[in-house]
Design an enzyme around this catalytic site. Structure first.
Site, PDB file in Angstrom:
ATOM      1  N   GLY A  56       0.706  -0.999   0.265  1.00  0.00           N
ATOM      2  CA  GLY A  56      -0.001   0.082  -0.037  1.00  0.00           C
ATOM      3  C   GLY A  56       0.832   1.415  -0.034  1.00  0.00           C
ATOM      4  N   CYS A  57       0.393   2.321  -0.223  1.00  0.00           N
ATOM      5  CA  CYS A  57       1.257   3.638  -0.231  1.00  0.00           C
ATOM      6  C   CYS A  57       1.659   3.806   0.997  1.00  0.00           C
ATOM      7  CB  CYS A  57       0.390   4.611  -0.889  1.00  0.00           C
ATOM      8  SG  CYS A  57       0.844   6.223  -0.700  1.00  0.00           S
ATOM      9  N   GLN A  58       0.808   3.611   1.918  1.00  0.00           N
ATOM     10  CA  GLN A  58       1.145   4.113   3.606  1.00  0.00           C
ATOM     11  C   GLN A  58       1.444   3.098   4.370  1.00  0.00           C
ATOM     12  OE1 GLN A  58      -0.985   6.962   5.255  1.00  0.00           O
ATOM     13  NE2 GLN A  58      -1.360   8.090   3.257  1.00  0.00           N
ATOM     14  N   ARG A 123      -5.011   2.532  -2.115  1.00  0.00           N
ATOM     15  CA  ARG A 123      -3.765   3.180  -2.426  1.00  0.00           C
ATOM     16  C   ARG A 123      -3.128   3.275  -0.893  1.00  0.00           C
ATOM     17  NH1 ARG A 123      -2.903   8.114  -4.160  1.00  0.00           N
ATOM     18  NH2 ARG A 123      -0.971   8.044  -4.322  1.00  0.00           N
TER      19      ARG A 123
END
Lengths: 144, 429
Positions: A56-58, A123
């Site tokens: 995931g982006c985070q 995301r």
């Protein structure tokens, strides 16, 4: 027909909904999730391989699906605490269930507890993808 | 300067920003989020819009909507006139020589892609080099990475130090006879560090290398004078300056824009089209193919008018004081690491909380009504430099207050309590 007396996916979902209904606000929900995450056995570092990683982006999520005695047994983890807590809940619902039930399961507890809002931005965290992959792994093992 | 609550009593200068009054210009600030008053500290991502800007967009669509530079009818004439007036307002804002140097784009990313693509097409060949810095937003890395790969050119990185200082002195070594352009972020979207671009431009100029500045995080925080800077290109986004999304600006020196080939082709950017040959329109229309975001350009003009009316100096002074205050309070917190230590920070400050994933911090703060950004901030090389998977960023705009900074600090304490290592006493059983 299930042969044993083990608790079904929906029965566990109802339990979780009842438990979380006692929590007054988001701070309490997060406290609960963080506690759950703390009790979740961490995935061995050696298993945190790319093949099990859902980026995931985070926050990152790892998922390793296995089958034991005709039932699914997932090992999963995340580097973020709240995500770990939600994973613990999903594992509580799906672990040790027959693949057929998992493939057909509707995880409505995520909506009823308000946790879905923490899953939607795919995301931002790998959570939305993890549920999908858990079901796919179960579906793939339905006839084995 | 004396602080009393959220309003300042100014002693020396004439104009002081009345923040309580200003906040009323931004209707969104009155709303509640997750049952709490919204504390919006994600301004480096996008700013909220004042009523005047929203009204300008509504007015355009309710009164003058029409395509520009095409029709001879009254509305088209009017829309074209307003659009070109907006361009002149932007020219003044940047102190460019001519409106021929002001190209409207979709934003900073679009502007940088324009230069990378057009410059790359005619001025970059095998073995050439482009230099970027180690603290770029992905939008000032990826376009260059791609064009360098296509042209078999090399992308080189001017490093920055742990404290956020750009190693400008390395530039003389880094620039070679093959260096074709330097693309540099003016203010880091993560660290709030203002790079010494004047020094970079001076050294680049001495070697005949053009410089592009990514000004996305700069324009809201200090005066930009492209003529004084003597940069070759300057890009910024409207939405980080209180205007609409989807509108941005590329300033380019006329001598460059004249020789660069068009980026996109299509309607509105040609003089004549023959079966095989085309004559492109003059500047800046050569770079504005297709129908432009007219309402966006007008919103940008309105935002600039709005800021001018408030007084650029008082807005910027307020933001600087707020940043100083925020930095002081963040640094005083135990278990919080603030990244980089510039003498002055602009707009954004990033930090991590010991033992706390930035994502968890972002989620918890959100439920307290506090909007911050967590994650890699589209700057993964910088995250790697600091050895972290992500950071939490608080970024400020003209309407933010000391009370909001205090709320952030309280929020961080809540995060620390919740995510701390000792198990909470609460039990569900």
């Amino acid at each position: 027909m299930r042969e044993d007396a083990s608790i079904s996916i929906n029965e566990i979902q109802e339990q979780i909904i009842r438990e979380m209904a006692r929590l007054d606000d988001w701070m309490e929900k997060y406290e609960y999730l963080i506690d759950l995450g703390r009790d979740l056995p961490p995935m061995e570092t050696a298993l945190r391989r790319d093949e099990y990683s859902i980026a995931g982006c985070q926050s990152q999520v790892w998922l390793m699906p296995r089958m034991r005695d005709g039932r699914m047994n997932y090992v999963a983890d995340s580097d973020a605490k709240i995500t770990r807590g939600i994973i613990a809940l999903v594992l509580r619902v799906l672990n040790n269930q027959p693949p057929r039930d998992i493939a057909a399961a509707e995880l409505y507890f995520l909506d009823r507890t308000g946790l879905r809002s923490n899953l939607s931005p795919s995301r931002a965290n790998g959570l939305a993808a993890i549920v999908k992959q858990m079901k796919a792994a179960a579906a793939a093992r339905m006839n084995t | 300067m004396v602080f009393t609550g959220t309003t300042y009593k100014k002693i020396n200068t004439a104009q002081v920003l009345d923040v309580d009054k200003v906040r009323k210009d931004f209707p969104i600030l009155a709303r509640r989020v997750n049952g709490r008053p919204l504390i919006y500290l994600d301004n480096a991502a996008t700013c909220q819009k004042p009523r005047a800007v929203v009204k300008r967009i509504v007015d355009f669509y309710t009164r003058n909507n029409s395509n520009i530079h095409r029709g001879v009818h009254a509305l088209s004439e009017r829309a074209s006139g307003e659009f070109e007036a907006a361009r002149e307002t932007v020219r003044q804002f940047l102190n460019a020589r001519s409106t021929r140097e002001i190209v409207f784009t979709q934003g900073t990313t679009d502007a940088i892609n324009l230069v990378a693509d057009s410059f790359g097409a005619d001025f970059l060949s095998k073995g050439d080099e482009i230099i970027v810095s180690g603290m770029e937003h992905h939008s000032n890395v990826l376009p260059w990475q791609r064009i360098c790969a296509r042209r078999q050119a090399a992308l080189k990185v001017l490093p920055c130090e742990h404290n956020g200082r750009l190693r400008v002195e390395d530039l003389d070594r880094l620039i070679t006879e093959n260096t074709k352009l330097i693309a540099l972020v003016y203010v880091s979207n993560v660290l709030g560090v203002r790079n010494p671009v004047e020094e970079v431009i001076r050294r680049a100029r001495a070697r005949g290398v053009p410089v592009l500045l990514d000004g996305a995080q700069a324009v809201a925080h200090f005066e930009v004078d492209v003529r004084a800077l003597d940069c070759d290109f300057f890009a910024f986004s409207g939405h980080k300056l209180y205007a609409d999304t989807g509108i941005g600006v590329l300033y380019g020196k006329e001598q460059w824009l004249r020789i660069l080939p068009p980026y996109r082709t299509g309607g509105g950017m040609v003089q004549s089209v023959g079966p095989e040959r085309v004559r492109y329109a003059g500047l800046p229309l050569k770079f504005e193919a297709g129908t432009m975001h007219v309402a966006g350009a007008l919103s940008l003009e309105e935002a600039i008018h709005y800021l001018r009316k408030l007084g650029f100096d008082s807005v910027r002074a307020h933001q600087r004081r707020l940043m100083d205050y925020a930095e002081g309070r963040l640094r005083a917190l135990d278990g919080v690491t603030v990244y980089a230590s510039p003498s002055r920070r602009y707009g954004a400050v990033s930090f991590t909380i010991d033992g706390v994933h930035p994502y968890d911090a972002g989620l918890i703060l959100d439920k307290l009504g506090i909007a911050v950004r967590s994650g890699t901030h589209c700057a993964e090389p910088l995250m790697r430099k600091y050895g972290v998977g992500g950071m939490v960023r608080a970024s400020f705009a003209l309407y933010n207050t000391r009370d909001e900074v205090d709320a952030l600090i309280e929020g961080i304490r809540r995060v620390q309590e919740l995510c701390g290592e000792c198990k909470s006493t609460r039990s569900l059983q």
